[in-house]
Design a protein around this motif. Structure first.
Motif, PDB file in Angstrom:
ATOM      1  N   ALA A   1       0.831  -1.205   0.000  1.00 43.26           N
ATOM      2  CA  ALA A   1       0.000   0.000   0.000  1.00 43.26           C
ATOM      3  C   ALA A   1       0.865   1.254   0.000  1.00 43.26           C
ATOM      4  O   ALA A   1       2.038   1.228   0.396  1.00 43.26           O
TER       5      ALA A   1
ATOM      6  N   THR B   1       0.755   3.691   1.937  1.00 42.87           N
ATOM      7  CA  THR B   1       1.202   4.050   3.283  1.00 42.87           C
ATOM      8  C   THR B   1       2.540   3.395   3.609  1.00 42.87           C
ATOM      9  O   THR B   1       3.318   3.927   4.403  1.00 42.87           O
TER      10      THR B   1
ATOM     11  N   LYS C   1      -8.575  10.323   8.495  1.00 39.83           N
ATOM     12  CA  LYS C   1      -8.175   9.091   7.822  1.00 39.83           C
ATOM     13  C   LYS C   1      -9.288   8.043   7.788  1.00 39.83           C
ATOM     14  O   LYS C   1      -9.614   7.506   6.725  1.00 39.83           O
TER      15      LYS C   1
ATOM     16  N   ASP D   1      -5.864   3.123   2.731  1.00 39.94           N
ATOM     17  CA  ASP D   1      -4.398   3.255   2.822  1.00 39.94           C
ATOM     18  C   ASP D   1      -3.757   3.622   1.487  1.00 39.94           C
ATOM     19  O   ASP D   1      -2.678   3.129   1.137  1.00 39.94           O
TER      20      ASP D   1
END
Length: 404
Positions: free
Chosen positions: A159, A161, A203, A213
């Motif tokens: 991902a 992130t 988020k 993400d």
């Protein structure tokens, strides 16, 4: 670091060099615009794009020749990217692609192995090719939960992130590898990376990005470097990128694919959170994707993809970006369902956009028809349409998708 070229420079180069199959470069990288607007944050300067006039010559350039060869309907179709199954065109999609000849196809759903995908994209490319112009073949290959192609032969991509914690050199190297796999599979366009800024406090509530993400970080300073690293890696592998979703969907709650009337009541023209998009442009992205969210503090009357304030004012003007502007999905997305299909296409082009993503293949004919009719009735619109086709063909020529 590659700088952006103007449309006139692109045309001049084409006039000198002509075109051929081997011209790809694997390492190449009606709203009123407010007069009191604050410029977007950007590290580079530029001017709004201007449609170049053809230079008088006894032998037309490849680009001019191709434009002359295409009928109005064929030109209009070059501005539509039609969704097809990642496993190959279905029995319903195949005749649509064969007849309409869209300028691009987008792989949707879960795909199979690299070898299977290559067979599927070869068939779609053959079906969509017109007058020696092959289609853009695109996929959403970001990583994490948004990776269409993950069968045998495709690396499982982490991902964003996670990618955001890597060094720029590592991300560039990995993106180059991912691009190589896409190229082997017959895919020339990755609709990535995501440049949206999701505040930490939002988020979990941010359905399209944060909850999946898909963000590289939570501040412009954190996001800019990985956006650039991803773009450079894909460019090194010969794959077109599309930085998205301008001017940002990190502050909304609803996902435009599944929710209607999605609004951003926070983002302003000149917002600091627009910097990652400028960073992506500076790195050389060849497409910029505009969202279908309505930004009430920028243009409360139009979704971004239908807004000349956003496209002509902010993208072309404030950022000086003269590359291809592509939309987020305006075919299957719930956020545009109330807008007639034909109007979705004409409003994008009228606002200054170039490629209309249509996730619902059965709407392709309606969109092409609407573009043709409006161009026949409106001379100014016809010129805009041709300017968009020219930008799309210039990009295709650069990547070896045009045969003269």
């Amino acid at each position: 670091m590659r700088t952006r070229s103007t449309a006139l420079v692109v045309l001049s180069a084409l006039l000198l060099a002509g075109c051929s199959d081997d011209q790809s470069s694997p390492t190449a990288g009606p709203d009123t615009v407010p007069s009191s607007s604050v410029p977007l944050p950007t590290k580079t300067t530029g001017q709004p794009t201007k449609t170049p006039s053809a230079t008088p010559t006894s032998t037309p350039s490849c680009l001019d020749a191709k434009l002359q060869d295409l009928t109005l309907r064929q030109r209009a179709a070059q501005l539509i990217m039609t969704g097809i199954s990642a496993n190959g065109m279905t029995s319903a999609q195949r005749p649509i692609v064969q007849k309409q000849k869209p300028g691009g196809v987008l792989l949707l759903g879960a795909g199979g192995s690299l070898a299977h995908t290559r067979t599927a994209t070869a068939a779609a490319t053959k079906a969509a090719t017109v007058e020696g112009i092959r289609p853009l073949v695109a996929a959403d290959q970001e990583g994490g939960q948004i990776q269409r192609l993950k069968g045998a032969g495709f690396t499982r991509i982490p991902a964003a992130t996670v990618q955001g914690t890597w060094t720029s050199d590592k991300l560039t190297a990995q993106a180059t590898q991912w691009a190589g796999q896409l190229k082997q599979a017959g895919i020339n366009t990755d609709l990535a990376p995501v440049a949206d800024v999701v505040p930490v406090s939002l988020k979990k509530q941010n359905a399209p990005i944060g909850s999946l993400d898909r963000e590289f970080g939570n501040t412009p300073a954190e996001i800019g470097p990985p956006v650039q690293a991803f773009v450079r890696g894909m460019m090194a592998g010969g794959v077109i990128t599309s930085v998205k979703h301008f001017p940002g969907i990190g502050k909304v709650r609803g996902n435009t694919d599944f929710a209607a009337d999605v609004l951003d009541n926070v983002t302003v023209r000149g917002d600091d959170d627009l910097q990652p998009f400028a960073d992506g442009i500076e790195a050389g992205t060849e497409m910029l994707m505009v969202s279908t969210v309505t930004y009430t503090k920028i243009d409360p009357k139009n979704r971004a993809a239908f807004s000349s304030t956003v496209i002509q004012g902010m993208i072309r003007g404030d950022l000086g970006y003269d590359g291809v502007v592509i939309t987020d999905d305006v075919g299957a997305a719930a956020n545009v369902a109330k807008v007639p299909a034909g109007q979705r296409a004409t409003r994008v082009i009228a606002a200054g956009g170039d490629i209309v993503i249509n996730g619902a293949a059965d709407l392709t004919a309606a969109m092409v028809n609407a573009l043709v009719v409006k161009a026949q009735q409106d001379e100014a619109f016809a010129k805009q349409l041709d300017a968009s086709v020219r930008r799309v063909l210039a990009l295709k020529q650069k990547h070896g998708l045009v045969t003269c």
